[in-house]
Design an enzyme around this catalytic site. Sequence first.
Site, PDB file in Angstrom:
ATOM      1  N   CYS A 188      41.031  38.593  29.589  1.00  0.00           N
ATOM      2  CA  CYS A 188      40.006  39.229  30.433  1.00  0.00           C
ATOM      3  C   CYS A 188      40.426  39.325  31.911  1.00  0.00           C
ATOM      4  O   CYS A 188      40.239  40.369  32.545  1.00  0.00           O
ATOM      5  CB  CYS A 188      38.678  38.496  30.301  1.00  0.00           C
ATOM      6  SG  CYS A 188      38.786  36.713  30.424  1.00  0.00           S
TER       7      CYS A 188
ATOM      8  N   HIS B  76      34.024  37.899  36.339  1.00  0.00           N
ATOM      9  CA  HIS B  76      35.124  37.231  37.044  1.00  0.00           C
ATOM     10  C   HIS B  76      35.438  37.979  38.345  1.00  0.00           C
ATOM     11  O   HIS B  76      35.368  39.211  38.403  1.00  0.00           O
ATOM     12  CB  HIS B  76      36.415  37.274  36.209  1.00  0.00           C
ATOM     13  CG  HIS B  76      36.388  36.426  34.969  1.00  0.00           C
ATOM     14  ND1 HIS B  76      35.399  35.530  34.675  1.00  0.00           N
ATOM     15  CD2 HIS B  76      37.301  36.328  33.946  1.00  0.00           C
ATOM     16  CE1 HIS B  76      35.682  34.920  33.534  1.00  0.00           C
ATOM     17  NE2 HIS B  76      36.818  35.399  33.066  1.00  0.00           N
TER      18      HIS B  76
END
Length: 370
Positions: free
Chosen positions: A154, A270
Amino acid sequence: MGRMLPERPNLAIVGATGAVGAELLRILEERSFPHGRLRLLASARSAGTALLYRGEFVNVEELKDDAFDGVDVAIFSAGGAISRRYAPIAGAAGAVVIDNSSAFRMDPDVPLIVPEINGEAGLTAIGCRLSAGDRGLEPGTEVRRPSIIANPNCSTIIALMAVTPLHRAAGSGGVERMVVSTYQAASGAGAGVMRELEQQARDFAAGRPFTMDLLGRQYLFNLFSHTSTVGESGYNEEEMKLMRETHRIWGDSSPRITATCVRVPVLRAHCEAINLTFRGSLTEDEAREILASAPGVKIVDDRAGNRFPEPIYASGIDEVLVGRIRADISQPPGKGLELFVAGDQLRKGAALNAVQIAEMLIHAPQPTPA
Ligand SMILES: NC(=O)c1ccc[n+]([C@@H]2O[C@H](COP(=O)([O-])OP(=O)(O)OC[C@H]3O[C@@H](n4cnc5c(N)ncnc54)[C@H](OP(=O)(O)O)[C@@H]3O)[C@@H](O)[C@H]2O)c1
């Protein structure tokens, strides 16, 4: 001409009850993804429960060897061990596997794909394999890896959505060196860790000791180095994935990459601070122009209002947000650039990327066998 997948493939979601699984269902619904039968698979713990999908409850079944009969595409989000065991079984049953785990990402026979970045090269690799007859094998036959497609890590996807267009535009081989510092959300570690962070907030409000069942540490009002294993080099696995997978996706291992990955007490999305050194040259204005038209990227860069990418802006959306775009003043003009990105890692970092790969396969024509 046939297609790589049927127009309405039968679909299996392995890990349907997890953080990525829940997002997958949301995205399939939002995008009206065309599919036939849908099987939701998880552990024995969840068997017998049901998940709401397109207005109806769909039963969750226990993942077993025969779960893939009649399945055309299986999206795996249940950890590397489950992928290693069941992806070959799904492949042998005739399914194309799109795997969110790290199990096969560095396997040279498994395409590692971000559609906006290397979709076409990936399609060529997949098409060659599919036409070579991986499908329809007897159950138990050792399947050749081509029926598996890997979703990158990711943090890697989120960084590369912003950096790749700059890498390709900078000339003379693009990025010479990339330094990444991550600020990774709880959801990156799964639904259980999100719940533990929420529980710690309730514990704090109630004046109770913190619940530390999963992480064994205080997470609220704290941050810590990513919990993956630290190797002899001192780098943890997440940092190594970012470096190795970037090289693989770019098809170029010459850019020097280093990373520090940190878990922060944010529920979702994130962030990453990224410092780039270019072999050629790229000014701040050129970078802005390129990023303004880069697919899947949105600039959020309001210096006067001090508004830049934040996890809450990135949560629940498809685009990776990019801001703090500025020339690195420690470098000669055109040689260095600073960026700050935020991306919903449950979406573009996992579920959305997987669904985009499946859509790509539905629309791509099946090449004629050689
Ligand atoms: N979270 C992210 O942002 C992210 C991003 C990229 C990739 N990934 C990868 O995606 C995968 C899932 O991550 P997650 O965050 O969604 O984790 P999660 O929230 O902990 O969910 C794990 C899922 O796996 C299932 N599962 C566990 N053991 C199983 C078993 N023995 N048989 C069948 N199913 C089993 C769980 O089912 P039960 O509910 O029945 O336990 C659940 O559905 C991991 O490989 C992770 O590395 C995650």
